[in-house]
Design a protein around this motif. Structure first.
Motif, PDB file in Angstrom:
ATOM      1  N   CYS A   8      18.248   0.463   5.025  1.00 39.38           N
ATOM      2  CA  CYS A   8      17.255  -0.440   5.179  1.00 39.38           C
ATOM      3  C   CYS A   8      17.779  -1.637   5.541  1.00 39.38           C
ATOM      4  O   CYS A   8      18.814  -2.171   5.373  1.00 39.38           O
ATOM      5  N   ARG A  34       9.276   6.237   4.570  1.00 36.60           N
ATOM      6  CA  ARG A  34       8.282   5.094   4.278  1.00 36.60           C
ATOM      7  C   ARG A  34       7.947   4.723   2.722  1.00 36.60           C
ATOM      8  O   ARG A  34       8.006   3.703   2.205  1.00 36.60           O
ATOM      9  N   ARG A  35       8.411   5.799   2.082  1.00 39.66           N
ATOM     10  CA  ARG A  35       8.522   5.664   0.347  1.00 39.66           C
ATOM     11  C   ARG A  35       9.916   4.610   0.036  1.00 39.66           C
ATOM     12  O   ARG A  35       9.918   3.971  -0.760  1.00 39.66           O
ATOM     13  N   ARG A  38       8.806   0.941   1.064  1.00 41.07           N
ATOM     14  CA  ARG A  38       7.932   0.500  -0.160  1.00 41.07           C
ATOM     15  C   ARG A  38       8.747   0.378  -1.418  1.00 41.07           C
ATOM     16  O   ARG A  38       8.380  -0.777  -2.040  1.00 41.07           O
ATOM     17  N   ASP A  39       9.731   1.072  -1.676  1.00 32.49           N
ATOM     18  CA  ASP A  39      10.482   0.737  -2.828  1.00 32.49           C
ATOM     19  C   ASP A  39      11.333  -0.433  -2.516  1.00 32.49           C
ATOM     20  O   ASP A  39      11.540  -1.379  -3.608  1.00 32.49           O
ATOM     21  N   MET A  41      10.558  -3.049  -0.528  1.00 28.09           N
ATOM     22  CA  MET A  41       9.548  -4.086  -0.608  1.00 28.09           C
ATOM     23  C   MET A  41       9.284  -4.376  -1.978  1.00 28.09           C
ATOM     24  O   MET A  41       9.297  -5.595  -2.265  1.00 28.09           O
ATOM     25  N   ARG A  42       9.122  -3.434  -2.804  1.00 31.11           N
ATOM     26  CA  ARG A  42       8.888  -3.767  -4.352  1.00 31.11           C
ATOM     27  C   ARG A  42       9.690  -4.550  -4.909  1.00 31.11           C
ATOM     28  O   ARG A  42       9.647  -5.342  -5.763  1.00 31.11           O
ATOM     29  N   ASP A  45      10.607  -8.170  -4.044  1.00 29.95           N
ATOM     30  CA  ASP A  45       9.262  -8.665  -3.470  1.00 29.95           C
ATOM     31  C   ASP A  45       9.148 -10.342  -2.977  1.00 29.95           C
ATOM     32  O   ASP A  45       7.918 -10.792  -2.830  1.00 29.95           O
ATOM     33  N   TRP A  50       8.381  -9.007   6.309  1.00 28.78           N
ATOM     34  CA  TRP A  50       9.008  -7.624   6.590  1.00 28.78           C
ATOM     35  C   TRP A  50       9.303  -7.117   7.896  1.00 28.78           C
ATOM     36  O   TRP A  50       9.308  -5.944   8.104  1.00 28.78           O
ATOM     37  N   PHE A  70       9.143  -0.712   8.719  1.00 31.11           N
ATOM     38  CA  PHE A  70       8.564  -0.739   7.246  1.00 31.11           C
ATOM     39  C   PHE A  70       7.056  -0.666   7.613  1.00 31.11           C
ATOM     40  O   PHE A  70       6.581  -1.290   8.381  1.00 31.11           O
ATOM     41  N   PRO A  71       6.379  -0.021   6.551  1.00 25.83           N
ATOM     42  CA  PRO A  71       4.925  -0.026   6.838  1.00 25.83           C
ATOM     43  C   PRO A  71       4.155  -1.047   6.312  1.00 25.83           C
ATOM     44  O   PRO A  71       4.563  -1.678   5.389  1.00 25.83           O
ATOM     45  N   ARG A  76       1.753  -8.360   6.408  1.00 29.91           N
ATOM     46  CA  ARG A  76       2.518  -9.130   5.382  1.00 29.91           C
ATOM     47  C   ARG A  76       2.929 -10.245   5.971  1.00 29.91           C
ATOM     48  O   ARG A  76       2.746 -11.413   5.674  1.00 29.91           O
TER      49      ARG A  76
END
Length: 80
Positions: A8, A34-35, A38-39, A41-42, A45, A50, A70-71, A76
């Motif tokens: 990423c 995508r998973r 999301r990981d 981004m979490r 945080d 993004w 990134f989704p 955001r």
């Protein structure tokens, strides 16, 4: 089944995937990317923008096989 690495980056910062993941079918690379996004981004945080982040998927020979934004990154960024 093949192993891919899901890195990423926003062009300045990077989150490298040294281990990689087995993906049964190439058609599932987008879902896995995508998973991963999301990981990240979490886990990071505190970041609010993004919109420039992408997941670059590489095979074990180092060839890039997918570039996935990134989704929701754009939404955001606008909300911030």
């Amino acid at each position: 089944m093949a192993r891919y690495r899901f890195h990423c980056t926003n062009g300045y910062e990077c989150v490298f995937d040294a281990k990689g993941a087995e993906v049964r079918a190439p058609g599932r690379l987008v879902d896995r990317a995508r998973r991963v996004a999301r990981d990240v981004m979490r886990d990071l945080d505190a970041r609010t923008d993004w919109s420039e982040w992408r997941v670059t998927v590489h095979d074990l020979k180092g060839r890039r096989v997918l570039l996935q934004p990134f989704p929701g990154g754009e939404e955001r960024a606008l909300a911030a």
